[in-house]
Write an enzyme that holds these catalytic residues in place. Sequence first.
Site, PDB file in Angstrom:
ATOM      1  CE  LYS A  25      16.200  -7.914   6.731  1.00 41.72           C
ATOM      2  NZ  LYS A  25      16.514  -9.216   7.277  1.00 41.72           N
ATOM      3  N   GLY A  26      10.966  -5.625   2.567  1.00 43.17           N
ATOM      4  CA  GLY A  26      10.203  -5.684   1.326  1.00 43.17           C
ATOM      5  C   GLY A  26      10.695  -6.773   0.388  1.00 43.17           C
TER       6      GLY A  26
ATOM      7  CE1 TYR B  55       5.879  -4.592  -2.057  1.00 43.31           C
ATOM      8  CE2 TYR B  55       7.042  -6.672  -2.205  1.00 43.31           C
ATOM      9  CZ  TYR B  55       6.975  -5.366  -1.758  1.00 43.31           C
ATOM     10  OH  TYR B  55       8.008  -4.843  -1.010  1.00 43.31           O
TER      11      TYR B  55
ATOM     12  CB  SER C 284       4.474  -8.055   5.707  1.00 43.20           C
ATOM     13  OG  SER C 284       4.637  -6.668   5.708  1.00 43.20           O
TER      14      SER C 284
ATOM     15  CG  HIS D  55      -6.419  -1.595   4.288  1.00 41.62           C
ATOM     16  ND1 HIS D  55      -5.472  -1.773   3.305  1.00 41.62           N
ATOM     17  CD2 HIS D  55      -5.788  -0.939   5.292  1.00 41.62           C
ATOM     18  CE1 HIS D  55      -4.329  -1.228   3.698  1.00 41.62           C
ATOM     19  NE2 HIS D  55      -4.487  -0.720   4.886  1.00 41.62           N
TER      20      HIS D  55
ATOM     21  NE  ARG E  74       5.138  -8.618   0.238  1.00 42.83           N
ATOM     22  CZ  ARG E  74       5.852  -8.154   1.233  1.00 42.83           C
ATOM     23  NH1 ARG E  74       5.264  -7.519   2.231  1.00 42.83           N
ATOM     24  NH2 ARG E  74       7.158  -8.300   1.249  1.00 42.83           N
TER      25      ARG E  74
ATOM     26  CB  THR F 132      -0.890   0.011   1.273  1.00 41.93           C
ATOM     27  OG1 THR F 132      -1.439  -1.297   1.455  1.00 41.93           O
ATOM     28  CG2 THR F 132      -1.985   1.034   1.180  1.00 41.93           C
ATOM     29  CB  THR F 133       3.772   2.231   2.128  1.00 39.67           C
ATOM     30  OG1 THR F 133       3.115   1.647   3.244  1.00 39.67           O
ATOM     31  CG2 THR F 133       4.483   3.494   2.519  1.00 39.67           C
ATOM     32  CD1 TRP F 134       6.717   1.573  -4.382  1.00 41.99           C
ATOM     33  CD2 TRP F 134       6.461  -0.650  -4.573  1.00 41.99           C
ATOM     34  NE1 TRP F 134       7.503   1.148  -5.424  1.00 41.99           N
ATOM     35  CE2 TRP F 134       7.359  -0.200  -5.556  1.00 41.99           C
ATOM     36  CE3 TRP F 134       6.155  -2.011  -4.501  1.00 41.99           C
ATOM     37  CZ2 TRP F 134       7.948  -1.085  -6.474  1.00 41.99           C
ATOM     38  CZ3 TRP F 134       6.737  -2.882  -5.405  1.00 41.99           C
ATOM     39  CH2 TRP F 134       7.626  -2.419  -6.381  1.00 41.99           C
TER      40      TRP F 134
END
Length: 317
Positions: free
Chosen positions: A285-286, A218, A157, A127, A149, A63-65
């Site tokens: 870390k993604g 993702y 996560s 969401h 993802r 989401t942040t990305w």
Amino acid sequence: MAATNTKTQPPSKDDEMWFGFPMHFYQGFWLENMISENVDTFQTHFQANDTDIILASLPKTGTTWLKSLLFTIFNRKFYSDVSKHPLLTTTPHELVLQLEFDVYKNSLGCNPPNHTEIPSPRLFATHIPYLPLPESIKTSKCKIVYVCRNPFDNFISFCNYWIQFNINEGIKLDIDLMEEYLDKYCKGIVPFGPYEDHLLGYWKESLKNPEKVLFLEYEGMKKEPKSHLKRLAEFVGCPFSEEEEEGNVIDEIIELCSLKNLKEVEVNKSGKFFGRVGNKALFGKGEVGGWNNYLTPSMAKQFDQMLQKLKEAGFSF
Ligand code: A3P
């Protein structure tokens, strides 16, 4: 669509706990009690405009990305000087507001806050699964970008993030706790889950109506950011011109919104989320496949039933 929903506190016997937060099953998904009023108000009052873009996702899927990318794609004409870009002073979550947390917060059925004057196109995130979305999102011409993802990394996560809310109470993410939460996750008991219902709800809609819902993964974005960014920009009606492509604008956006870059931004290192957890919890870390460092083969096997459902729809996580 909105139902009277007065479940706030304290937890009832039908509630499930998620790292100390009670959740109840509401319109087919697990909703944290503390935001149930917000969701009610969102469902009742939100009026989508045809030009709105709604980013939809399960938590911890990127989401942040996507917020960073969408904001940057839309506003690139205003910030050709990257050193003055808002992402260098503001978190992505303040630039693209979450409807059920930021726009409708603790609003207890009162009139919606004044987000109606935001100039078009408005960017919002949610969401909430597809079916319980406010009708105007589904019936207007607004567009939805969905990011998913793989469930293994999503689960890890989730754990790494939510444990931060409990750190002060001294709870550590040991194997016993992870097993307890894995059991819940695989039964669908996770905020906004079940995972597979969330994903498949948007997936089916993207097949029925590809002009309306863009479905992204993702892992695919990590592997081929450039082609995904082009597709995203086209979908939201802001395609890159030839000049921009030749001028490396796409690469610059990828770099600006990269995890490596955002992690180093002061506000993302030192600010607090919900006044409690450091913003840095949003930037881990993604990794794709990082779950291998946490889950044993027998733990991974617990995903089988969910994976089977996803496989039938063509997913091979
Ligand atoms: P990890 O927990 O695996 O590190 P969300 O934004 O939906 O909460 O998802 C959080 C996950 O996205 C975290 O994964 C986080 O590290 C990763 N993430 C955050 N910003 C990112 C970015 N700019 N690029 C890629 N991944 C990012």
